[in-house]
Design a protein around this motif. Structure first.
Motif, PDB file in Angstrom:
ATOM      1  N   LEU A 174       8.485   1.085   9.146  1.00 56.13           N
ATOM      2  CA  LEU A 174       7.071   1.356   8.897  1.00 56.13           C
ATOM      3  C   LEU A 174       6.213   0.358   9.669  1.00 56.13           C
ATOM      4  O   LEU A 174       6.586  -0.797   9.851  1.00 56.13           O
ATOM      5  CB  LEU A 174       6.778   1.252   7.400  1.00 56.13           C
ATOM      6  CG  LEU A 174       7.601   2.164   6.475  1.00 56.13           C
ATOM      7  CD1 LEU A 174       7.077   2.075   5.055  1.00 56.13           C
ATOM      8  CD2 LEU A 174       7.582   3.600   6.960  1.00 56.13           C
ATOM      9  N   ASP A 175       5.057   0.815  10.124  1.00 54.50           N
ATOM     10  CA  ASP A 175       4.201  -0.056  10.936  1.00 54.50           C
ATOM     11  C   ASP A 175       2.873  -0.342  10.249  1.00 54.50           C
ATOM     12  O   ASP A 175       2.681  -0.040   9.063  1.00 54.50           O
ATOM     13  CB  ASP A 175       3.985   0.556  12.326  1.00 54.50           C
ATOM     14  CG  ASP A 175       3.237   1.895  12.264  1.00 54.50           C
ATOM     15  OD1 ASP A 175       2.694   2.223  11.191  1.00 54.50           O
ATOM     16  OD2 ASP A 175       3.194   2.586  13.293  1.00 54.50           O
ATOM     17  N   PHE A 176       1.926  -0.921  11.029  1.00 55.40           N
ATOM     18  CA  PHE A 176       0.640  -1.351  10.483  1.00 55.40           C
ATOM     19  C   PHE A 176      -0.171  -0.189   9.910  1.00 55.40           C
ATOM     20  O   PHE A 176      -0.992  -0.374   9.008  1.00 55.40           O
ATOM     21  CB  PHE A 176      -0.168  -2.074  11.574  1.00 55.40           C
ATOM     22  CG  PHE A 176      -0.484  -1.222  12.775  1.00 55.40           C
ATOM     23  CD1 PHE A 176      -1.669  -0.511  12.862  1.00 55.40           C
ATOM     24  CD2 PHE A 176       0.417  -1.130  13.827  1.00 55.40           C
ATOM     25  CE1 PHE A 176      -1.956   0.271  13.969  1.00 55.40           C
ATOM     26  CE2 PHE A 176       0.135  -0.348  14.943  1.00 55.40           C
ATOM     27  CZ  PHE A 176      -1.051   0.358  15.010  1.00 55.40           C
ATOM     28  N   ARG A 177       0.056   1.033  10.430  1.00 57.17           N
ATOM     29  CA  ARG A 177      -0.691   2.184   9.920  1.00 57.17           C
ATOM     30  C   ARG A 177      -0.300   2.517   8.472  1.00 57.17           C
ATOM     31  O   ARG A 177      -1.109   3.004   7.688  1.00 57.17           O
ATOM     32  CB  ARG A 177      -0.482   3.397  10.840  1.00 57.17           C
ATOM     33  CG  ARG A 177      -1.281   3.264  12.147  1.00 57.17           C
ATOM     34  CD  ARG A 177      -0.835   4.236  13.190  1.00 57.17           C
ATOM     35  NE  ARG A 177       0.449   3.859  13.762  1.00 57.17           N
ATOM     36  CZ  ARG A 177       0.740   3.924  15.072  1.00 57.17           C
ATOM     37  NH1 ARG A 177      -0.177   4.320  15.928  1.00 57.17           N
ATOM     38  NH2 ARG A 177       1.934   3.588  15.512  1.00 57.17           N
ATOM     39  N   HIS A 178       0.945   2.208   8.129  1.00 52.74           N
ATOM     40  CA  HIS A 178       1.381   2.408   6.742  1.00 52.74           C
ATOM     41  C   HIS A 178       0.734   1.368   5.816  1.00 52.74           C
ATOM     42  O   HIS A 178       0.476   1.652   4.643  1.00 52.74           O
ATOM     43  CB  HIS A 178       2.906   2.338   6.647  1.00 52.74           C
ATOM     44  CG  HIS A 178       3.599   3.503   7.290  1.00 52.74           C
ATOM     45  ND1 HIS A 178       3.885   3.528   8.638  1.00 52.74           N
ATOM     46  CD2 HIS A 178       4.029   4.689   6.770  1.00 52.74           C
ATOM     47  CE1 HIS A 178       4.491   4.680   8.923  1.00 52.74           C
ATOM     48  NE2 HIS A 178       4.592   5.394   7.812  1.00 52.74           N
ATOM     49  N   GLN A 179       0.485   0.178   6.354  1.00 49.90           N
ATOM     50  CA  GLN A 179      -0.241  -0.829   5.572  1.00 49.90           C
ATOM     51  C   GLN A 179      -1.654  -0.331   5.287  1.00 49.90           C
ATOM     52  O   GLN A 179      -2.164  -0.477   4.171  1.00 49.90           O
ATOM     53  CB  GLN A 179      -0.308  -2.158   6.352  1.00 49.90           C
ATOM     54  CG  GLN A 179       1.015  -2.887   6.467  1.00 49.90           C
ATOM     55  CD  GLN A 179       1.355  -3.686   5.214  1.00 49.90           C
ATOM     56  OE1 GLN A 179       0.771  -3.466   4.161  1.00 49.90           O
ATOM     57  NE2 GLN A 179       2.306  -4.595   5.323  1.00 49.90           N
ATOM     58  N   THR A 180      -2.292   0.242   6.304  1.00 53.94           N
ATOM     59  CA  THR A 180      -3.625   0.827   6.128  1.00 53.94           C
ATOM     60  C   THR A 180      -3.584   1.920   5.067  1.00 53.94           C
ATOM     61  O   THR A 180      -4.445   1.995   4.186  1.00 53.94           O
ATOM     62  CB  THR A 180      -4.133   1.425   7.455  1.00 53.94           C
ATOM     63  OG1 THR A 180      -4.192   0.396   8.446  1.00 53.94           O
ATOM     64  CG2 THR A 180      -5.525   2.041   7.282  1.00 53.94           C
ATOM     65  N   PHE A 181      -2.554   2.755   5.145  1.00 55.30           N
ATOM     66  CA  PHE A 181      -2.367   3.842   4.194  1.00 55.30           C
ATOM     67  C   PHE A 181      -2.275   3.309   2.765  1.00 55.30           C
ATOM     68  O   PHE A 181      -2.932   3.822   1.844  1.00 55.30           O
ATOM     69  CB  PHE A 181      -1.098   4.627   4.561  1.00 55.30           C
ATOM     70  CG  PHE A 181      -0.599   5.544   3.488  1.00 55.30           C
ATOM     71  CD1 PHE A 181      -1.221   6.760   3.231  1.00 55.30           C
ATOM     72  CD2 PHE A 181       0.507   5.194   2.722  1.00 55.30           C
ATOM     73  CE1 PHE A 181      -0.756   7.599   2.228  1.00 55.30           C
ATOM     74  CE2 PHE A 181       0.982   6.028   1.723  1.00 55.30           C
ATOM     75  CZ  PHE A 181       0.339   7.238   1.477  1.00 55.30           C
ATOM     76  N   LEU A 182      -1.487   2.256   2.543  1.00 51.45           N
ATOM     77  CA  LEU A 182      -1.314   1.696   1.199  1.00 51.45           C
ATOM     78  C   LEU A 182      -2.608   1.091   0.664  1.00 51.45           C
ATOM     79  O   LEU A 182      -2.911   1.223  -0.527  1.00 51.45           O
ATOM     80  CB  LEU A 182      -0.202   0.647   1.205  1.00 51.45           C
ATOM     81  CG  LEU A 182       1.225   1.183   1.333  1.00 51.45           C
ATOM     82  CD1 LEU A 182       2.225   0.028   1.398  1.00 51.45           C
ATOM     83  CD2 LEU A 182       1.572   2.100   0.156  1.00 51.45           C
ATOM     84  N   VAL A 183      -3.365   0.441   1.540  1.00 53.68           N
ATOM     85  CA  VAL A 183      -4.642  -0.131   1.106  1.00 53.68           C
ATOM     86  C   VAL A 183      -5.607   0.983   0.704  1.00 53.68           C
ATOM     87  O   VAL A 183      -6.301   0.885  -0.315  1.00 53.68           O
ATOM     88  CB  VAL A 183      -5.258  -1.005   2.226  1.00 53.68           C
ATOM     89  CG1 VAL A 183      -6.685  -1.419   1.864  1.00 53.68           C
ATOM     90  CG2 VAL A 183      -4.408  -2.237   2.463  1.00 53.68           C
ATOM     91  N   LEU A 184      -5.641   2.063   1.483  1.00 54.28           N
ATOM     92  CA  LEU A 184      -6.508   3.192   1.148  1.00 54.28           C
ATOM     93  C   LEU A 184      -6.069   3.864  -0.155  1.00 54.28           C
ATOM     94  O   LEU A 184      -6.904   4.293  -0.955  1.00 54.28           O
ATOM     95  CB  LEU A 184      -6.520   4.214   2.295  1.00 54.28           C
ATOM     96  CG  LEU A 184      -7.476   5.411   2.133  1.00 54.28           C
ATOM     97  CD1 LEU A 184      -8.914   4.946   1.922  1.00 54.28           C
ATOM     98  CD2 LEU A 184      -7.388   6.334   3.346  1.00 54.28           C
ATOM     99  N   CYS A 185      -4.770   3.925  -0.381  1.00 55.23           N
ATOM    100  CA  CYS A 185      -4.251   4.463  -1.648  1.00 55.23           C
ATOM    101  C   CYS A 185      -4.763   3.643  -2.824  1.00 55.23           C
ATOM    102  O   CYS A 185      -5.066   4.176  -3.891  1.00 55.23           O
ATOM    103  CB  CYS A 185      -2.719   4.444  -1.655  1.00 55.23           C
ATOM    104  SG  CYS A 185      -1.939   5.704  -0.636  1.00 55.23           S
ATOM    105  N   GLU A 186      -4.848   2.340  -2.606  1.00 53.41           N
ATOM    106  CA  GLU A 186      -5.242   1.421  -3.677  1.00 53.41           C
ATOM    107  C   GLU A 186      -6.735   1.527  -3.986  1.00 53.41           C
ATOM    108  O   GLU A 186      -7.131   1.622  -5.149  1.00 53.41           O
ATOM    109  CB  GLU A 186      -4.901  -0.018  -3.271  1.00 53.41           C
ATOM    110  CG  GLU A 186      -5.129  -1.053  -4.342  1.00 53.41           C
ATOM    111  CD  GLU A 186      -4.091  -1.008  -5.454  1.00 53.41           C
ATOM    112  OE1 GLU A 186      -4.429  -1.445  -6.564  1.00 53.41           O
ATOM    113  OE2 GLU A 186      -2.970  -0.520  -5.228  1.00 53.41           O
ATOM    114  N   CYS A 187      -7.570   1.502  -2.955  1.00 50.61           N
ATOM    115  CA  CYS A 187      -9.022   1.443  -3.196  1.00 50.61           C
ATOM    116  C   CYS A 187      -9.712   2.816  -3.130  1.00 50.61           C
ATOM    117  O   CYS A 187     -10.836   2.965  -3.606  1.00 50.61           O
ATOM    118  CB  CYS A 187      -9.685   0.466  -2.228  1.00 50.61           C
ATOM    119  SG  CYS A 187      -9.613   0.962  -0.499  1.00 50.61           S
TER     120      CYS A 187
END
Length: 299
Positions: A2-15
């Motif tokens: 998984l790359d940085f775009r998945h990190q973005t995805f998880l943050v968006l899931c959270e907020c």
């Protein structure tokens, strides 16, 4: 991987807000949108739906979120533990709720550190909801909680069954007699804050008896177990706690159990980690070490 775009995805899931996600990640909002668009094209499905300025996760996004959280957590754990395969050099970070963290784990950890002095252990103590959030984010490897959670979303194993009891000062009017539940609702109730496992358990017990917290004439919320016990000891109210947390006070006679006919409650202490973790076998090994130490301490 998984790359940085998945990190973005998880943050968006959270907020659930593109602007907020951009602020948290220190990138622009268009960059967040581009990352999500890339993932939607890569996986061939819609991940988020937006209506009335509200962002909602699709079923596919929920699946990807669970997978991504596990992978990121395992990656962090692998990096920290690649050089500590042996049990005696194991290192791990875990969380425990207040009752467990204060009254169960200290003796267990002391027991293990005497046997395995090179072990590196970090324990966080917080309420159930806070620990679940930190587990989901990969900050903690596993948690041990008394509170309620959705077992279908995690890998969980019963650690112990513990009695949950009503408690008063040793000189209280409730001592040495049977007390109807209706009698105690006129007492001041001293209990934990919202989000704590102990409070959630008590609220569920009340619900089963067709009562609520509002039934009590006065309620005091305290986030510290020692402070709750001290206030009850001074006769300032009653409380409901796990027996394991007040065993010493009951034995020395400073606190007493209220004898409510028919009141017999036990609740689970559960060992919880993320589902499908690559390190599940290792976590179970730690669980077994904890259980063995707990058994030896209590026999």
């Amino acid at each position: 991987m998984l790359d940085f775009r998945h990190q973005t995805f998880l943050v968006l899931c959270e907020c659930k807000n593109y602007t907020k996600a951009a602020e948290l990640l220190y990138i622009t909002q268009p960059a967040v949108s581009q990352h999500i668009k890339y993932l939607e094209e890569f996986y061939g499905c819609k991940l988020f739906e937006t209506s009335n300025k509200k962002v909602r996760l699709t079923h596919q996004a929920e699946l990807l979120r669970a997978f991504a959280m596990t992978v990121f957590s395992d990656s962090k754990h692998f990096k920290e533990n690649i050089q500590s395969i042996q049990t005696d050099k194991m290192q791990f970070s875990f969380g425990a709720t207040l009752t467990i963290g204060e009254y169960v784990m200290p003796e267990i950890l002391s027991h293990l550190l005497i046997k395995y002095p090179e072990m590196k252990i970090h324990m966080s103590v917080a309420n159930t909801q806070s620990l679940l959030e930190r587990l989901n984010k990969g900050i903690l490897d596993f948690i041990i909680v008394e509170g309620m959670f959705d077992k279908s979303e995690y890998n969980s194993t019963l650690f112990s069954l513990e009695k949950f009891i009503p408690v008063c000062a040793s000189n209280s009017e409730y001592v040495n007699k049977e007390v109807d539940f209706k009698e105690i609702i006129r007492s001041r109730l001293i209990l934990r804050e919202r989000g704590s496992g102990t409070r959630e358990i008590f609220e569920n017990i009340l619900h089963k008896k067709n009562y609520s917290l509002h039934t009590f004439q006065q309620i005091i919320e305290i986030g510290n177990m020692a402070a709750i016990k001290k206030m009850v000891l001074k006769g300032l109210g009653i409380t409901f706690l796990f027996e394991i947390a007040i065993k010493q006070e009951i034995n020395n006679g400073t606190l007493a159990v209220i004898d409510i006919p028919g009141f017999s409650e036990q609740r689970e202490f559960n060992f919880v980690c993320l589902k499908n973790s690559f390190f599940l076998e290792r976590y179970i090994e730690i669980y077994n070490l904890f259980k063995k130490a707990f058994k030896e301490i209590n026999t």
